[in-house]
Design a protein around this motif. Structure first.
Motif, PDB file in Angstrom:
ATOM      1  N   ARG A 124       0.501  -1.304  -0.055  1.00 21.08           N
ATOM      2  CA  ARG A 124       0.244   0.003   0.404  1.00 21.08           C
ATOM      3  C   ARG A 124       1.175   1.263   0.311  1.00 21.08           C
ATOM      4  O   ARG A 124       0.449   2.063  -0.541  1.00 21.08           O
ATOM      5  N   LEU A 125       1.943   0.750   0.377  1.00 22.80           N
ATOM      6  CA  LEU A 125       2.875   2.171   1.009  1.00 22.80           C
ATOM      7  C   LEU A 125       3.690   3.013  -0.491  1.00 22.80           C
ATOM      8  O   LEU A 125       3.602   3.426  -0.847  1.00 22.80           O
ATOM      9  N   ALA A 126       3.742   1.362  -0.941  1.00 29.09           N
ATOM     10  CA  ALA A 126       4.615   1.581  -2.604  1.00 29.09           C
ATOM     11  C   ALA A 126       4.366   2.210  -3.703  1.00 29.09           C
ATOM     12  O   ALA A 126       4.148   3.238  -4.260  1.00 29.09           O
ATOM     13  N   PHE A 127       2.488   1.460  -3.410  1.00 28.36           N
ATOM     14  CA  PHE A 127       2.152   2.525  -4.538  1.00 28.36           C
ATOM     15  C   PHE A 127       1.570   3.528  -4.662  1.00 28.36           C
ATOM     16  O   PHE A 127       0.592   4.496  -5.102  1.00 28.36           O
ATOM     17  N   ALA A 128       0.952   3.376  -3.120  1.00 22.71           N
ATOM     18  CA  ALA A 128       0.361   5.147  -2.701  1.00 22.71           C
ATOM     19  C   ALA A 128       1.457   6.556  -2.276  1.00 22.71           C
ATOM     20  O   ALA A 128       0.486   7.183  -2.548  1.00 22.71           O
ATOM     21  N   ALA A 129       2.755   6.312  -2.169  1.00 23.65           N
ATOM     22  CA  ALA A 129       3.211   7.202  -1.827  1.00 23.65           C
ATOM     23  C   ALA A 129       3.761   8.005  -2.159  1.00 23.65           C
ATOM     24  O   ALA A 129       3.221   9.758  -2.315  1.00 23.65           O
ATOM     25  N   PRO A 130       3.786   8.303  -4.025  1.00 17.81           N
ATOM     26  CA  PRO A 130       3.956   9.298  -5.294  1.00 17.81           C
ATOM     27  C   PRO A 130       2.826  10.208  -4.861  1.00 17.81           C
ATOM     28  O   PRO A 130       2.540  11.410  -4.823  1.00 17.81           O
ATOM     29  N   GLY A 131       1.303   9.829  -4.616  1.00 19.27           N
ATOM     30  CA  GLY A 131       0.178   9.910  -5.340  1.00 19.27           C
ATOM     31  C   GLY A 131      -0.403  11.706  -3.517  1.00 19.27           C
ATOM     32  O   GLY A 131      -0.698  12.478  -3.736  1.00 19.27           O
ATOM     33  N   VAL A 132       0.245  10.174  -2.759  1.00 23.58           N
ATOM     34  CA  VAL A 132       0.466  11.205  -0.899  1.00 23.58           C
ATOM     35  C   VAL A 132       1.326  11.898  -1.294  1.00 23.58           C
ATOM     36  O   VAL A 132       0.815  13.600  -0.644  1.00 23.58           O
ATOM     37  N   VAL A 133       2.343  12.515  -1.306  1.00 26.74           N
ATOM     38  CA  VAL A 133       3.327  13.506  -1.918  1.00 26.74           C
ATOM     39  C   VAL A 133       2.415  14.207  -2.720  1.00 26.74           C
ATOM     40  O   VAL A 133       2.758  15.450  -2.522  1.00 26.74           O
ATOM     41  N   ALA A 134       2.354  14.410  -3.971  1.00 23.52           N
ATOM     42  CA  ALA A 134       1.587  14.651  -5.101  1.00 23.52           C
ATOM     43  C   ALA A 134       0.365  16.127  -4.444  1.00 23.52           C
ATOM     44  O   ALA A 134       0.892  16.651  -4.238  1.00 23.52           O
ATOM     45  N   PHE A 135      -0.127  15.062  -4.158  1.00 24.79           N
ATOM     46  CA  PHE A 135      -1.626  15.685  -3.616  1.00 24.79           C
ATOM     47  C   PHE A 135      -1.481  16.973  -1.849  1.00 24.79           C
ATOM     48  O   PHE A 135      -1.587  17.604  -2.223  1.00 24.79           O
ATOM     49  N   ALA A 136       0.007  16.540  -1.512  1.00 23.88           N
ATOM     50  CA  ALA A 136       0.453  17.264  -0.113  1.00 23.88           C
ATOM     51  C   ALA A 136       1.144  18.800  -0.468  1.00 23.88           C
ATOM     52  O   ALA A 136       0.446  19.355  -0.397  1.00 23.88           O
ATOM     53  N   VAL A 137       1.257  17.960  -1.711  1.00 25.87           N
ATOM     54  CA  VAL A 137       2.092  19.825  -2.698  1.00 25.87           C
ATOM     55  C   VAL A 137       1.312  20.992  -3.062  1.00 25.87           C
ATOM     56  O   VAL A 137       0.416  21.679  -3.022  1.00 25.87           O
ATOM     57  N   LYS A 138      -0.240  19.741  -3.958  1.00 23.54           N
ATOM     58  CA  LYS A 138      -1.292  20.437  -4.420  1.00 23.54           C
ATOM     59  C   LYS A 138      -1.681  21.106  -3.244  1.00 23.54           C
ATOM     60  O   LYS A 138      -2.253  22.575  -3.811  1.00 23.54           O
ATOM     61  N   ASN A 139      -2.352  21.083  -2.281  1.00 20.97           N
ATOM     62  CA  ASN A 139      -3.506  21.206  -1.089  1.00 20.97           C
ATOM     63  C   ASN A 139      -2.281  22.221  -1.248  1.00 20.97           C
ATOM     64  O   ASN A 139      -3.412  23.412  -0.040  1.00 20.97           O
ATOM     65  N   ALA A 140      -1.030  22.780  -0.695  1.00 18.41           N
ATOM     66  CA  ALA A 140      -0.263  23.724   0.008  1.00 18.41           C
ATOM     67  C   ALA A 140      -0.611  24.472  -0.660  1.00 18.41           C
ATOM     68  O   ALA A 140      -0.509  25.476  -0.346  1.00 18.41           O
ATOM     69  N   ALA A 141      -0.595  24.282  -2.047  1.00 14.53           N
ATOM     70  CA  ALA A 141      -0.151  25.598  -2.934  1.00 14.53           C
ATOM     71  C   ALA A 141      -1.817  25.876  -2.820  1.00 14.53           C
ATOM     72  O   ALA A 141      -2.408  27.175  -2.677  1.00 14.53           O
ATOM     73  N   GLY A 142      -2.864  25.417  -2.746  1.00 11.11           N
ATOM     74  CA  GLY A 142      -4.387  25.672  -2.713  1.00 11.11           C
ATOM     75  C   GLY A 142      -4.245  26.482  -1.128  1.00 11.11           C
ATOM     76  O   GLY A 142      -5.361  27.093  -1.443  1.00 11.11           O
TER      77      GLY A 142
END
Length: 337
Positions: A222-240
């Motif tokens: 779960r971590l290996a497959f979900a990590a890229p999306g979690v990092v990407a959405f964290a950056v996106k939400n910070a911009a939001g």
């Protein structure tokens, strides 16, 4: 409480990206290769069926351009929310309030559209590059001046292309979400094995070690497959979150700061606390003009209010009282000191 300073921008001219929108577009370029790589496991079955990978990637790339079309934007809005055209009475009131905002912003009335969402929540959000959605709860509960402050806030999102840029970023991140779902599917057998072993495991024998191994394999997948999306959405939400401060500043500079502050105070005093939202947003989640509690894409409400007050350079008592509903702003109860 940490002091937040609002940075202003010009209140004139048509849509043009600011640094928050440019950051979202930069993230599109940054994550596009990773998204393309994430699509490979999904497109490979088509490759085995004789469909070339280049065709799949071409369709994926062309789908981004469809979002710029008005019918596609409206279809997405209808998919996510119960959106409709305003009634005659709603249109009359919205035109009156909206025209005030557009005159201050020196923007053509034909550039943007306002539709209504049948929800009791006091919310408003942007869709695409020219659509603003206002809930029936906002129309029922907010005074005209408060509604103008909320609409000025949402106009700032459109004029600085926050929503359009964020939509393209979400499109790029969709393969990363699909990759996370694929990881969850691969981890499912290990989860079932763990539940079975947990019911039958006794002591510290082989079943105990098998249970530990199954749990670690499930978590690792779960971590290996979900990590890229979690990092990407964290950056996106910070911009939001940064974007919310910017459009608050826009509303203040446009002359609707006191009105927006009054709307935020009303929401703080009367609205039910918002439920904690996931880091990766799901369907039917509106972009809130005001959130009582911190959300992934919204900073804490009290920080936004403090920044608006600092920009207005006025005491809270100087904010004009706002009532509830059209035409009752002077006689209704006030939520301000």
């Amino acid at each position: 409480m940490r002091r937040v300073v609002l940075r202003g921008f010009s209140t004139e001219g048509g849509p043009r990206p600011d640094r928050t929108a440019l950051l979202s577009l930069g993230l599109v370029v940054l994550f596009a290769p990773l998204a393309a790589l994430s699509l490979l496991p999904l497109l490979w079955p088509l490759r085995l069926a004789g469909v070339p990978l280049s065709l799949g990637y071409t369709v994926w790339a062309c789908s981004a351009g469809l979002y710029g079309l008005r019918p596609v934007q409206l279809a997405l809005a209808r998919l996510l929310w119960p959106v409709r055209r305003p009634t005659a009475a709603e249109r009359e009131r919205l035109d009156l309030v909206w025209s005030r905002v557009l005159r201050r912003a020196a923007v053509s009335e034909r550039r943007f559209r306002i539709w209504v969402v049948d929800l009791a929540d006091v919310n408003a959000h942007c869709v695409g590059r020219d659509l603003i959605c206002v809930t029936t709860g906002a129309l029922a509960e907010l005074g005209d001046r408060e509604l103008a402050g909320v609409l000025a806030h949402e106009l700032g999102h459109h004029l600085r292309m926050h929503t359009a840029a964020a939509a393209f970023l979400v499109w790029v991140l969709l393969p990363l979400q699909a990759l996370a779902l694929l990881g969850s599917g691969l981890a499912l057998p290990f989860a079932r094995l763990g539940r079975h072993l947990r019911r039958t495991e006794r002591g510290f024998g082989a079943r105990r070690w098998a249970l530990i191994a199954a749990g670690r394999l499930e978590a690792g997948l779960r971590l290996a497959f979900a990590a890229p999306g979690v990092v990407a959405f964290a950056v996106k939400n910070a911009a939001g979150r940064e974007a919310e401060y910017q459009v608050d500043a826009y509303a203040v500079d446009l002359g609707f700061g006191a009105e927006l502050l009054s709307a935020l105070r009303w929401f703080e005093a009367c609205a039910a606390p918002a439920a904690v939202a996931p880091l990766v947003p799901g369907p039917r989640r509106a972009r809130h003009a005001a959130a009582r509690e911190a959300r992934p894409t919204h900073p804490p409400l009290e920080r936004r209010m403090a920044a608006i007050i600092a920009r207005l350079d006025a005491a809270p008592a100087a904010v004009p009282p706002q009532g509830r509903g059209r035409g009752r702003s002077e006689s209704s109860r006030t939520l301000l000191p």
